[in-house]
Design a protein around this motif. Structure first.
Motif, mmCIF file in Angstrom:
data_model
loop_
_atom_site.group_PDB
_atom_site.id
_atom_site.type_symbol
_atom_site.label_atom_id
_atom_site.label_comp_id
_atom_site.label_asym_id
_atom_site.label_seq_id
_atom_site.Cartn_x
_atom_site.Cartn_y
_atom_site.Cartn_z
ATOM 1 N N ALA A 279 70.135 -36.760 92.160
ATOM 2 C CA ALA A 279 68.889 -37.501 92.736
ATOM 3 C C ALA A 279 68.248 -36.348 93.616
ATOM 4 O O ALA A 279 68.577 -35.511 94.261
ATOM 5 C CB ALA A 279 69.220 -38.641 93.506
ATOM 6 N N ASP A 280 66.849 -36.596 93.491
ATOM 7 C CA ASP A 280 65.944 -35.718 94.369
ATOM 8 C C ASP A 280 65.140 -37.014 95.346
ATOM 9 O O ASP A 280 64.395 -36.467 96.352
ATOM 10 C CB ASP A 280 64.792 -34.876 93.478
ATOM 11 C CG ASP A 280 65.499 -34.020 92.914
ATOM 12 O OD1 ASP A 280 66.153 -33.126 93.275
ATOM 13 O OD2 ASP A 280 65.258 -34.049 91.211
ATOM 14 N N ALA A 281 65.262 -38.249 94.819
ATOM 15 C CA ALA A 281 64.516 -39.136 95.602
ATOM 16 C C ALA A 281 65.167 -40.524 95.125
ATOM 17 O O ALA A 281 65.867 -40.486 94.038
ATOM 18 C CB ALA A 281 62.918 -39.294 95.435
ATOM 19 N N VAL A 282 65.176 -41.510 96.236
ATOM 20 C CA VAL A 282 65.773 -42.926 95.813
ATOM 21 C C VAL A 282 64.612 -43.785 96.134
ATOM 22 O O VAL A 282 63.853 -43.938 96.951
ATOM 23 C CB VAL A 282 66.905 -43.252 96.720
ATOM 24 C CG1 VAL A 282 67.105 -44.663 96.830
ATOM 25 C CG2 VAL A 282 67.949 -42.132 96.492
ATOM 26 N N VAL A 283 64.693 -44.837 95.265
ATOM 27 C CA VAL A 283 63.641 -46.135 95.330
ATOM 28 C C VAL A 283 64.496 -47.254 95.364
ATOM 29 O O VAL A 283 65.587 -47.429 94.552
ATOM 30 C CB VAL A 283 62.856 -46.118 94.002
ATOM 31 C CG1 VAL A 283 61.812 -47.437 94.276
ATOM 32 C CG2 VAL A 283 61.820 -44.993 94.090
ATOM 33 N N THR A 284 64.256 -48.083 96.059
ATOM 34 C CA THR A 284 65.013 -49.389 96.509
ATOM 35 C C THR A 284 63.945 -50.579 96.949
ATOM 36 O O THR A 284 62.976 -50.147 97.341
ATOM 37 C CB THR A 284 66.253 -48.950 97.721
ATOM 38 O OG1 THR A 284 66.703 -50.233 97.669
ATOM 39 C CG2 THR A 284 65.475 -48.922 98.854
ATOM 40 N N HIS A 285 64.468 -51.669 96.777
ATOM 41 C CA HIS A 285 64.073 -52.871 97.203
ATOM 42 C C HIS A 285 64.884 -54.159 97.650
ATOM 43 O O HIS A 285 66.056 -54.141 97.088
ATOM 44 C CB HIS A 285 63.106 -53.512 95.881
ATOM 45 C CG HIS A 285 62.269 -54.630 96.197
ATOM 46 N ND1 HIS A 285 62.825 -56.071 96.042
ATOM 47 C CD2 HIS A 285 61.096 -54.764 96.684
ATOM 48 C CE1 HIS A 285 61.727 -56.774 96.396
ATOM 49 N NE2 HIS A 285 60.819 -56.202 96.860
ATOM 50 N N HIS A 286 64.366 -54.715 98.789
ATOM 51 C CA HIS A 286 65.181 -55.941 99.229
ATOM 52 C C HIS A 286 64.135 -57.038 99.150
ATOM 53 O O HIS A 286 63.168 -56.943 99.271
ATOM 54 C CB HIS A 286 65.901 -55.742 100.547
ATOM 55 C CG HIS A 286 64.844 -55.659 101.609
ATOM 56 N ND1 HIS A 286 64.801 -56.909 102.304
ATOM 57 C CD2 HIS A 286 63.627 -54.997 102.006
ATOM 58 C CE1 HIS A 286 63.816 -56.925 103.207
ATOM 59 N NE2 HIS A 286 63.148 -55.734 103.012
ATOM 60 N N TRP A 287 65.234 -58.072 99.301
ATOM 61 C CA TRP A 287 64.524 -59.267 99.526
ATOM 62 C C TRP A 287 65.448 -60.121 100.479
ATOM 63 O O TRP A 287 66.570 -60.435 100.190
ATOM 64 C CB TRP A 287 64.766 -60.483 98.392
ATOM 65 C CG TRP A 287 64.004 -61.752 98.745
ATOM 66 C CD1 TRP A 287 62.793 -62.285 99.222
ATOM 67 C CD2 TRP A 287 65.014 -62.948 98.621
ATOM 68 N NE1 TRP A 287 62.842 -63.474 99.422
ATOM 69 C CE2 TRP A 287 64.058 -63.954 99.095
ATOM 70 C CE3 TRP A 287 66.420 -63.228 98.321
ATOM 71 C CZ2 TRP A 287 64.497 -65.418 99.270
ATOM 72 C CZ3 TRP A 287 66.575 -64.581 98.643
ATOM 73 C CH2 TRP A 287 65.647 -65.528 98.693
#
Length: 376
Positions: A279-287
């Motif tokens: 990885a060079d970056a991480v994308v995440t999402h929460h509710w």
């Protein structure tokens, strides 16, 4: 504060393993252990085993890796007379033990590091049905401690069920689980500037509606459609099992990333291993789950974190919840500007990690203040 002894419940598997990488709550137990151990007022911290087995011989290695004395892992009944406070966190207490502790005046605290109301809602609609929370312990506790991301949905629920006060406690963290992996990594952990095309990782667990890969995939898609030259690959981890899902396959196949063969579905990884190698970056999402140890693991390595956590608006690359275009713009900034802003980014991260450090003085003082209030 007077001298005191505290016990924190844990679960030891039948095979003697602690399962420290299975979920964040098991790691939280050790962070809380280290917080109390760092206090001059705390005489001793015990890890109270309420699991199926006893620690295996290899578990003694946690002494070296995490600074835990294996002799601290005990059965509650063996040291019950020595404990002033029991924090029920990594395993439930049985009724007999709880009643015995209450009788001798031990204060019992239920530490809610997960969102039981959402998990329970998911459980009753699942087919086949799954277990949600059970409330045999509803009359045990003197207080409930709850981390901030669950207060909005879960605080009132717990007050009604348990009929005791609910206190918000800060989320705490240390890099000990990252550092334990460093010796085995075949690549250096930490962001490495310079690659014009970036590898983007999606690490959401896909086991609860609170954290799935849907929005991160759409965020990547929105960014890719505008700036395809920034991307080398997008890896969707914790998703290999979803290859059997008609919905997931239909969803993924509609993405330009998939059609251009940049998006792949991957199994579960230990975070440090994935970041170091892929990885060079991480994308995440929460509710309704806006604090997550994953965030600190990513930030600690200087990697760009693209997220929608309202608790961390000032850190990483924030985007508005449920807005793929907003996320796409944040990801484009991360991929195109992070190398230039790397030094300032790391300075900001250091301030954040000091704030959440389990052994920071302000966090020790806060938790001990809550203990004193229980003493009346």
């Amino acid at each position: 504060m007077r001298q005191y002894t505290v016990g924190i419940t844990i679960w030891v598997h039948a095979n003697g393993e602690l399962g420290l990488y299975e979920n964040g709550l098991r790691q939280n137990v050790l962070f809380l252990h280290n917080l109390f151990r760092a206090s001059p007022a705390c005489k001793r911290v015990y890890l109270l085993n309420h699991g199926e087995g006893e620690p295996a011989a290899g578990v003694s290695t946690i002494s070296a890796e995490y600074g835990i004395d294996p002799r601290s892992i005990v059965r509650t009944k063996d040291i019950a007379e020595k404990i002033d406070y029991v924090i029920v966190m990594g395993a439930a207490l049985d009724v007999e033990t709880a009643e015995a502790l209450k009788k001798r005046g031990t204060k019992l605290i239920n530490y809610k590091g997960g969102n039981g109301i959402v998990i329970s809602m998911e459980a009753i609609i699942a087919q086949p049905p799954r277990d949600g929370e059970r409330y045999f312990d509803r009359a045990f506790y003197d207080a409930i401690w709850m981390t901030p991301q669950h207060i909005h949905t879960y605080k009132s629920y717990c007050e009604a069920i348990y009929r005791c006060p609910v206190f918000e406690v800060p989320q705490i963290w240390q890099p000990i689980f990252l550092e334990a992996r460093f010796a085995t990594l075949q690549a250096p952990y930490g962001y490495r500037p310079g690659n014009p095309k970036k590898r983007v990782g999606i690490l959401d667990p896909n086991i609860t509606v609170m954290k799935t890969s849907h929005m991160p995939m759409l965020v990547c898609e929105a960014a890719y459609r505008k700036r395809p030259e920034l991307f080398q690959a997008v890896y969707v981890t914790n998703a290999i099992q979803l290859q059997q899902s008609l919905h997931f396959n239909s969803f993924a196949q509609r993405l330009t990333l998939t059609q251009d063969k940049l998006l792949t579905v991957e199994p579960r990884f230990v975070t440090a291993d994935f970041l170091a190698h892929h990885a060079d970056a991480v994308v995440t999402h929460h509710w309704e789950n806006g604090l997550n140890y994953l965030y600190y693991d990513v930030l600690n390595g200087g990697y760009p974190l693209v997220h929608n956590s309202e608790f961390l608006r000032e850190y990483g690359y924030y985007y508005e919840s449920w807005d793929a275009d907003s996320g796409g713009e944040a990801l484009i900034r991360a991929l195109s500007e992070h190398d230039r802003n790397y030094s300032r980014y790391c300075d900001d991260v250091r301030r954040l990690l000091q704030q959440v450090s389990a052994v920071a003085h302000h966090n020790i003082v806060f938790h001990e203040k809550l203990l004193r209030e229980l003493d009346g």
